[in-house]
Design an enzyme around this catalytic site. Structure first.
Site, PDB file in Angstrom:
ATOM      1  CB  SER A 144      21.576   0.777  -0.141  1.00  0.00           C
ATOM      2  OG  SER A 144      21.167  -0.328  -0.940  1.00  0.00           O
ATOM      3  CG  ASP A 145      27.468  -2.482   0.039  1.00  0.00           C
ATOM      4  OD1 ASP A 145      27.200  -3.216  -0.941  1.00  0.00           O
ATOM      5  OD2 ASP A 145      28.570  -2.535   0.625  1.00  0.00           O
ATOM      6  CD1 TRP A 146      23.701  -6.447  -4.504  1.00  0.00           C
ATOM      7  CD2 TRP A 146      24.392  -4.336  -4.436  1.00  0.00           C
ATOM      8  NE1 TRP A 146      23.576  -5.916  -5.780  1.00  0.00           N
ATOM      9  CE2 TRP A 146      23.987  -4.621  -5.763  1.00  0.00           C
ATOM     10  CE3 TRP A 146      24.828  -3.040  -4.160  1.00  0.00           C
ATOM     11  CZ2 TRP A 146      24.044  -3.696  -6.792  1.00  0.00           C
ATOM     12  CZ3 TRP A 146      24.883  -2.114  -5.195  1.00  0.00           C
ATOM     13  CH2 TRP A 146      24.499  -2.453  -6.482  1.00  0.00           C
ATOM     14  N   GLY A 147      21.936  -4.922   0.234  1.00  0.00           N
ATOM     15  CA  GLY A 147      21.315  -5.429   1.452  1.00  0.00           C
ATOM     16  C   GLY A 147      21.641  -4.593   2.677  1.00  0.00           C
ATOM     17  CB  ALA A 148      23.554  -1.508   3.168  1.00  0.00           C
TER      18      ALA A 148
END
Ligand code: BGC
Length: 782
Positions: free
Chosen positions: A245-249
């Protein structure tokens, strides 16, 4: 302190020595549900979790340099220094895949040196609007160029033992509401524009990992979209790596695991582990889905461990002082890449290159305090920074400098500082040539927010006007990560140099181009519009109510301006040289319908000027009279050619058959339409020098006939078409009625008096049409 010990200081432990080959599935089988669940989220900001037999994987941002941070540090301040290569906006302008691969290799070497297993890049999202705040991190408005440059970076990184992470998959084309917005895109546009570059990188360079984006596509978070993350990515393109995932996505982790989002980053905490374990125990989550994603994390970890040099050898093998080994060599490479990225937009009267004895006035704080990379997660701590002013002073005998405006000036409406402006005018008055450095301050473009306009700071423009009033011999040198409006002064200055953001060695590279040590060969990877109001997504960007409609469809970038025959400031592909090139003798041959090659163009390019130079030969393709709306031309191949004065070279440009295809929404597949394709080759999308046509054989695409298919579609069907046509002719319909009938769904025919088509007959026709063909189509899709 060596780099190795610096790495330790930043919280990195030395990797374990490589173990023997291990089978990820066998390792996963031995893990408990909890251990597997733990593998599906990060262990820290920058590492994946460990398990018995599974070493940790370290990741770091990039890709124009390595941003190695301690596991629990999120901010650039704590990063180890690394070479800051030109960001994607500049690398795209090189059109030079070999050079970009060398940059990738250098990034991999530095990653290895810092014990980084995965470099988080490249970012290859399409520049849909010049307003996207992250355009400096992306390559182009064109999917073929974005894909080629992205594939070169991935290959360069991965061929040197480090994994790449292609991001942000997919349609992350704006920063406004990036975590919630839905990019609403029709299927053809999604396939041809926004997924196409990813497809190219995945199929050609086989990246080890891919990062899902923050946004939603057509309502679904990309990391929860099984069709995107599994069916298309793995099923159609053959991706075998890991999706993180993208960071915190992550929005709904369980949906993500089901969809194929293997690794959540960064660490999500114990609650997430408990959530996954509970879902498996309650039957809400299929244990096979957990095993599959855990297996991919294990496979990545094992590959990373196998690729790491045994502790200590990486530095020892080089035999040099590790403090300086990469610094010098990579700084030189960063300078080469920056020199190749600079785009000479205008050079009236051959004002450039400069003679070393010319009396120069250098105006602009940006000459002394360069802006060389963008802000946000890609920002790295450079090993050193060259400024253009020092490099110009090294190259010329008579240089005066005036800052003209303050550091960081400024907002679009900030007024000029009177004292600085007067000083600049005085410096410019008697100069042989004025080098005016203009550009965007860091605050104007950054990750996390979009731009509101494309204007240069007003204070800079005001000083430029005052300088022009006393000395018209002005070269404007630009520093900007995304396009700026030039129409306010482009007609009034004889020369413009687009320097983008050039990385830490950009100052020297700028002087190389200004003084002719490097003959410029950068080409625009994005159109410079006359005004923001002209751009494709204007009126729709950045959307409302958490939805943004991609209503311009496939007409993005130059496709838009060309389709509307609009004037632009500088077209896609544009860029001048200190020499001239002639194009001649174009021949084009088409490949067979079952082959990989669609078209092969051959031509002769000659350096007709007085100095050695490099031409970027661009091949655009179109299909006049196509059955679907198409751009008047689309980039289909390109090549860089270095030529001595007077030298000629035969250039071959191969267009893949797949790059001739459009996405056929009815057949739900790629379709190469047969016909006479027009091939234009030239120095930019609007400087086409030679053209030819070739007849390309089409794919045999047959649509399934349903009761909802039109009569016209049935009439052109290869199997039942003649029968349907004969039936309607026998009914004696007039030409006018026949035209109207063709638009009618087949299911209405039995109700039309005199059509001659009964319900029974219609069922029979559909059976004949779809029986064997349905099987054929299904086989072809596989
Ligand atoms: C960015 C990614 C980046 C990640 C880690 C995110 O905010 O969108 O591109 O790799 O942070 O820094």
């Amino acid at each position: 302190m060596t780099k190795k010990s610096r790495a330790r200081a930043a919280g990195v432990s030395a990797p374990a020595p490589a173990a023997g080959p291990a089978d990820p599935a066998a390792i996963v089988r031995k893990l408990t549900v909890e251990q597997k669940a733990r593998l599906l989220s990060g262990a820290s900001f920058w590492s994946a979790a460990e398990a018995p037999g599974v070493p940790p994987v370290y990741v770091a941002d990039g890709p124009h340099g390595v941003r190695r941070l301690a596991p629990d540090v999120g901010d650039v301040e704590g990063a180890l220094p690394a070479t800051c290569f030109p960001p994607a906006v500049a690398l795209g302008s090189t059109f030079d895949v070999a050079l970009v691969a060398r940059v990738g290799a250098a990034v991999a070497a530095e990653a290895r040196e810092r014990d980084v297993d995965v470099v988080l890049g490249p970012g290859i999202n399409i520049k849909r609007s010049p307003l996207c705040g992250r355009n400096f991190e992306y390559v182009s408005e064109d999917p073929l160029l974005a894909g080629e440059i992205g594939a070169a970076l991935v290959s360069g990184i991965q061929d040197h033992g480090v994994a790449a992470c292609v991001k942000h998959f997919a349609a992350n084309n704006q920063e406004t509401e990036r975590m919630r917005v839905s990019a609403d895109i029709d299927e053809r546009t999604l396939r041809e524009i926004y997924l196409r570059g990813f497809q190219r990188v995945v199929t050609r360079a086989r990246p080890a990992t891919l990062m899902s984006s923050y946004n939603r596509v057509n309502g679904t978070h990309t990391g929860e979209d099984r069709r995107l993350t599994t069916d298309v990515l793995r099923g159609e393109w053959g991706f075998e790596g890991l999706v993180m995932s993208d960071w915190g996505a992550v929005h709904d982790r369980l949906a993500g695991i089901r969809a194929g989002l293997d690794l959540e980053m960064p660490a999500a905490g114990e609650a997430r582990v408990a959530e996954i374990v509970a879902a498996v125990r309650s039957g809400a989550l299929d244990p096979a889905d957990v095993d599959r994603s855990a297996g991919r994390v294990v496979a990545l970890a094992l590959a990373a461990r196998a690729a790491r040099p045994a502790a200590g050898t990486a530095l020892a093998e080089r035999g040099d002082d590790p403090e300086t080994w990469h610094d010098d060599v990579h700084h030189a490479l960063a300078r080469d890449a920056a020199g190749r990225a600079i785009v000479l937009l205008k050079n009236d009267g051959g004002l450039l290159p400069l003679a070393p004895r010319t009396r120069l006035a250098v105006i602009g704080e940006l000459a002394r305090t360069p802006r060389f990379q963008g802000a946000g997660s890609s920002q790295i701590v450079p090993t050193r920074v060259d400024d253009a002013l020092a490099a110009i002073r090294d190259s010329a005998t008579d240089v005066v400098f005036a800052p003209g405006y303050g550091p960081g000036a400024g907002s679009a409406d900030e007024l000029a500082d009177e004292a600085l402006a007067d000083e600049a005018v005085a410096a410019a008055r008697d100069a042989g040539v004025v080098l005016f450095f203009a550009g965007l301050p860091q605050s104007a473009e950054a990750e996390g927010r979009d731009r509101e306009h494309i204007e240069l700071p007003a204070a800079q423009l005001e000083v430029l006007d005052r300088v022009l009033a006393v000395n018209p011999r002005v070269v404007v040198v630009l520093s900007n990560g995304s396009v700026v409006r030039l129409s306010g002064f482009a007609d009034r200055v004889p020369a413009i140099v687009e320097g983008w953001l050039l990385g830490q060695a950009g100052g020297g590279a700028t002087a190389d181009v200004l003084f002719g040590r490097v003959n410029p060969s950068g080409r625009l990877a994005e159109t410079v519009p006359l005004r923001i109001e002209d751009t494709p997504a204007w009126t729709r960007f950045p959307g409302t109510g958490l939805h943004v409609t991609y209503g311009e469809g496939i007409f993005v970038g130059y496709r838009w301006y060309d389709a509307r025959d609009m004037a632009v400031q500088y077209p896609f592909g544009h860029g001048l040289s200190y020499t001239t090139f002639a194009y001649a003798d174009l021949t084009v041959a088409a490949g067979p319908a079952d082959g990989v090659v669609g078209l092969t163009a051959r031509l002769t390019v000659t350096n007709t000027g007085g100095v050695a130079g490099r031409e970027v030969v661009q091949c655009y393709v179109s299909l006049p009279g196509s059955a679907v709306p198409r751009a008047p031309r689309a980039l289909a191949a390109f090549a860089v050619v270095d030529l001595a004065p007077g030298e000629s070279r035969e250039v071959e440009l191969v267009v893949d058959r797949s790059d001739l295809a459009f996405w056929d929404v009815r057949a739900d597949r790629w379709h190469v339409e047969g016909g006479a394709y027009r091939v234009e080759v030239g120095a930019s999308s609007r400087d086409l020098r030679v053209a030819a046509e070739a007849e390309v054989p089409g794919d045999a695409v047959t649509h399934l006939l349903t009761p909802g298919s039109s009569v016209g579609e049935a009439m052109t069907h290869p199997v039942v078409g003649p029968t349907v046509t004969a039936l309607l002719r026998a009914a004696g319909l007039s030409d006018d009625v026949m035209i109207m009938t063709q638009a009618m769904p087949l299911e209405r025919l039995p109700y039309q008096p005199g059509s001659g088509v009964t319900h029974r007959r219609l069922r029979h026709l559909l059976g004949i049409a779809n029986g064997p063909l349905a099987t054929l189509l299904a086989r072809r899709r596989r």
